[in-house]
Design a protein around this motif. Structure first.
Motif, PDB file in Angstrom:
ATOM      1  N   PHE A 221     -11.023 -19.334  34.991  1.00  0.00           N
ATOM      2  CA  PHE A 221     -12.292 -20.218  34.605  1.00  0.00           C
ATOM      3  C   PHE A 221     -13.242 -19.365  33.588  1.00  0.00           C
ATOM      4  N   GLN A 222     -13.472 -18.109  34.007  1.00  0.00           N
ATOM      5  CA  GLN A 222     -14.068 -17.188  33.162  1.00  0.00           C
ATOM      6  C   GLN A 222     -13.457 -17.101  31.612  1.00  0.00           C
ATOM      7  N   ASN A 223     -11.991 -17.075  31.647  1.00  0.00           N
ATOM      8  CA  ASN A 223     -11.384 -16.759  30.457  1.00  0.00           C
ATOM      9  C   ASN A 223     -11.440 -18.086  29.550  1.00  0.00           C
ATOM     10  N   ILE A 224     -11.565 -19.296  30.174  1.00  0.00           N
ATOM     11  CA  ILE A 224     -11.805 -20.674  29.410  1.00  0.00           C
ATOM     12  C   ILE A 224     -13.158 -20.567  28.851  1.00  0.00           C
ATOM     13  N   LEU A 225     -14.209 -20.195  29.508  1.00  0.00           N
ATOM     14  CA  LEU A 225     -15.531 -20.103  29.185  1.00  0.00           C
ATOM     15  C   LEU A 225     -15.792 -19.096  28.045  1.00  0.00           C
ATOM     16  N   ASN A 226     -15.127 -17.966  28.158  1.00  0.00           N
ATOM     17  CA  ASN A 226     -15.323 -17.193  27.032  1.00  0.00           C
ATOM     18  C   ASN A 226     -14.501 -17.593  25.750  1.00  0.00           C
ATOM     19  N   ASP A 227     -13.431 -18.219  25.966  1.00  0.00           N
ATOM     20  CA  ASP A 227     -12.644 -18.860  24.988  1.00  0.00           C
ATOM     21  C   ASP A 227     -13.564 -19.688  23.964  1.00  0.00           C
ATOM     22  N   HIS A 228     -14.657 -20.581  24.758  1.00  0.00           N
ATOM     23  CA  HIS A 228     -15.336 -21.680  24.247  1.00  0.00           C
ATOM     24  C   HIS A 228     -16.468 -20.919  23.406  1.00  0.00           C
ATOM     25  N   LEU A 229     -16.812 -19.653  23.807  1.00  0.00           N
ATOM     26  CA  LEU A 229     -17.947 -18.860  23.421  1.00  0.00           C
ATOM     27  C   LEU A 229     -17.531 -18.045  22.154  1.00  0.00           C
ATOM     28  N   LYS A 230     -16.238 -18.194  21.689  1.00  0.00           N
ATOM     29  CA  LYS A 230     -15.901 -17.707  20.446  1.00  0.00           C
ATOM     30  C   LYS A 230     -16.395 -18.588  19.190  1.00  0.00           C
ATOM     31  N   PRO A 231     -16.634 -17.941  18.045  1.00  0.00           N
ATOM     32  CA  PRO A 231     -17.194 -18.675  16.855  1.00  0.00           C
ATOM     33  C   PRO A 231     -16.415 -19.814  16.367  1.00  0.00           C
ATOM     34  N   VAL A 232     -14.898 -19.577  16.579  1.00  0.00           N
ATOM     35  CA  VAL A 232     -13.987 -20.712  16.326  1.00  0.00           C
ATOM     36  C   VAL A 232     -14.005 -22.086  17.146  1.00  0.00           C
ATOM     37  N   ARG A 233     -14.930 -22.000  18.277  1.00  0.00           N
ATOM     38  CA  ARG A 233     -14.553 -22.839  19.300  1.00  0.00           C
ATOM     39  C   ARG A 233     -14.784 -24.479  18.848  1.00  0.00           C
ATOM     40  N   ARG A 234     -15.549 -24.744  17.514  1.00  0.00           N
ATOM     41  CA  ARG A 234     -15.601 -25.977  17.232  1.00  0.00           C
ATOM     42  C   ARG A 234     -14.464 -26.611  16.532  1.00  0.00           C
ATOM     43  N   ASP A 235     -13.375 -25.954  16.215  1.00  0.00           N
ATOM     44  CA  ASP A 235     -12.372 -26.181  15.401  1.00  0.00           C
ATOM     45  C   ASP A 235     -11.487 -27.082  16.243  1.00  0.00           C
ATOM     46  N   GLY A 236     -11.058 -27.990  15.540  1.00  0.00           N
ATOM     47  CA  GLY A 236     -10.084 -29.316  16.051  1.00  0.00           C
ATOM     48  C   GLY A 236     -10.363 -29.571  17.439  1.00  0.00           C
ATOM     49  N   GLU A 237      -9.369 -29.407  18.274  1.00  0.00           N
ATOM     50  CA  GLU A 237      -9.561 -29.937  19.792  1.00  0.00           C
ATOM     51  C   GLU A 237     -10.652 -29.091  20.665  1.00  0.00           C
ATOM     52  N   ARG A 238     -10.902 -27.866  19.917  1.00  0.00           N
ATOM     53  CA  ARG A 238     -11.658 -26.994  20.777  1.00  0.00           C
ATOM     54  C   ARG A 238     -13.105 -27.622  21.069  1.00  0.00           C
ATOM     55  N   TYR A 239     -13.387 -28.651  20.462  1.00  0.00           N
ATOM     56  CA  TYR A 239     -14.601 -29.221  20.742  1.00  0.00           C
ATOM     57  C   TYR A 239     -14.711 -30.166  21.757  1.00  0.00           C
TER      58      TYR A 239
END
Length: 490
Positions: free
Chosen positions: A245-263
């Motif tokens: 779960f923490q890895n998922i959260l960290n992945d969303h905190l990256k600057p590219v998190r708004r790209d494509g499906e990541r939003y």
């Protein structure tokens, strides 16, 4: 020495027990005899799913340690709890296992009823489960099923056995992670398809783990957890899930998190945290974020995969039904289709009855998540005090011979002339619950199951390994009975 310390700490509990041995003016439900201090804890494993209720009736009172638990096993009693007294019975009890998995009850599934729970549920509905959002995720569901078909085509050409458990958990896990977290399991650095089953298993352990502190008050229960080593075992099981779960959260905190499906919903929650102002009535925390991730992953993956596995198990065990449903599918859908779409689901009738019968015979959980009374209520004429846990035995209700003919038989034909549905309004069939705590992802779950099954049944023929006979598959109390199967191309 450990045994002596346990006995020493049990002494005050025994004194509390003696103090509580007073005649009650309330009309409490009947139930099995209770032992001093432990109550009915020795019968905990007899509870799932129908054993004791057949003896003591549809409203049965048990006591696990010092915790009163009422088990509901009839359509009428369930309707009183989930409809008539829904508001009075819609909170959740607190256990150490659910505290862990919900990040101190900051989620939707296990949070107590209140404004915080309402805000979290509203957020999940808006960002995941509105009709517009639901349709926007359609391409993901179809793409992942296309990938599944390609993999199974390869297995079929090699005449190799297929693990239903791993195959279907990977399918649902891939869909859920893409829709909710913007994570592609086929490319992810910190999780893959093979790890999904293990993580789901660990989450189930946490949900089902019973601690001494769940049943005995204050520091006494916690001390017994410590002396027995239960707390360490719980932490060990939880650590791998928390890392995921923490890895998922960290992945969303990256600057590219708004790209494509990541939003998605997690990004929305992160933005809400960043924009919070003083005076806001509800403040999101990291625990809310991880509690939401936990809910979506656990509820989304395990339940849908479980239902599909049972559907394939029952169809393989019942060749007549398998032939009937495949004939309908292959007659109503054009030959040699390259891919199945969700629009194809609207062309089928008997197929939908098969799914309904699976939901009846094999609900993903024999008991709905426990409720806890906010105030005293009367159920079927019995007094149910405040802070009493209520467990709705949907397994027993869906197999009640008063409601169903040959209830243990897998027979989709029973619904041919029936208006009974599974969406929370018919209390004899409640796989998703009802009332305020009904599963918010019901529509998504139904579509995951239907689309996955349709792909399996259209493109492939299924059977048991040569050395296995259908008559030898023993099904008992909703325990999974079948995994490895033979698949061939249609």
């Amino acid at each position: 020495m450990a045994m002596f310390l346990c006995l020493l700490f049990l002494l005050p509990l025994f004194l509390i027990f003696l103090k509580n041995l007073k005649s009650s003016k309330w009309k409490l439900p009947p139930g099995p005899k209770k032992l001093p201090i432990i109550g009915n804890l020795h019968q905990l494993h007899d509870l799932p799913p129908r054993n004791l209720s057949q003896t003591y009736g549809p409203v049965m009172l048990m006591r696990f340690g010092f915790v009163p638990v009422v088990v509901i096993s009839s359509k009428e009693a369930a309707e009183e709890v989930l409809k008539i007294h829904d508001l009075d019975c819609c909170s959740r009890p607190e256990t150490e296992g659910t505290r862990k998995i919900s990040y101190n009850f900051k989620d939707i599934g296990f949070a107590p009823y209140g404004e915080e729970w309402k805000a979290m549920r509203k957020l999940s509905v808006i960002e995941l489960f509105t009709t517009k959002k639901f349709h926007s995720f359609r391409y993901i569901r179809e793409e992942e099923n296309d990938l599944l078909v390609k993999k199974l085509m390869d297995s079929a050409s090699k005449r190799s056995l297929v693990s239903l458990k791993r195959t279907l958990h990977a399918l649902v896990g891939s869909i859920v992670c893409r829709i909710a977290f913007g994570i592609n399991l086929h490319e992810c650095e910190f999780i893959d398809e093979d790890s999904i089953v293990d993580l789901v298993h660990k989450s189930e352990i946490l949900e089902m783990t019973s601690m001494f502190s769940d049943f005995f008050p204050g520091g006494i229960g916690r001390f017994m957890d410590w002396i027995s080593g239960q707390d360490k075992r719980l932490d060990h099981v939880f650590s791998e899930l928390d890392t995921f779960f923490q890895n998922i959260l960290n992945d969303h905190l990256k600057p590219v998190r708004r790209d494509g499906e990541r939003y998605g919903i997690i990004n929305v929650m992160i933005d809400m945290m960043e924009q919070e102002r003083d005076g806001d009535s509800f403040k999101l925390t990291t625990d809310h974020l991880k509690g939401m991730i936990s809910d979506i992953f656990i509820a989304g993956v395990s339940t849908s995969a479980f239902t599909m596995i049972w559907a394939m198990t029952e169809l393989i065990r019942n060749p007549r039904v398998m032939k009937k449903v495949q004939d309908e599918i292959r007659t109503n859908l054009e030959d040699n289709k390259e891919r199945i779409t969700e629009q194809d689901l609207s062309k089928l009738h008997y197929f939908k009855l098969v799914v309904k019968e699976v939901f009846r015979l094999h609900p993903a959980v024999p008991f709905l998540l426990p409720r806890e009374t906010i105030s005293q209520v009367k159920i079927q004429g019995y007094d149910i005090p405040t802070k009493t846990q209520i467990m709705i035995n949907v397994y027993a209700i869906a197999r009640d011979p008063k409601l169903w003919t040959n209830p243990d038989e897998f027979n989709p034909d029973r619904f041919l002339d029936s208006s009974v549905d599974y969406k929370g309004l018919n209390f004899e069939l409640l796989p998703f619950g009802s009332g305020r705590r009904i599963c918010p992802g019901m529509a998504m779950g139904i579509t995951l199951v239907e689309l996955g099954l349709l792909n399996l049944l259209y493109f492939f023929n299924w059977g048991l390994p040569e050395e296995v006979e259908a008559e030898r598959i023993i099904i008992k109390d909703n325990d999974m009975a079948l995994d490895l199967v033979q698949v061939t191309r249609h």
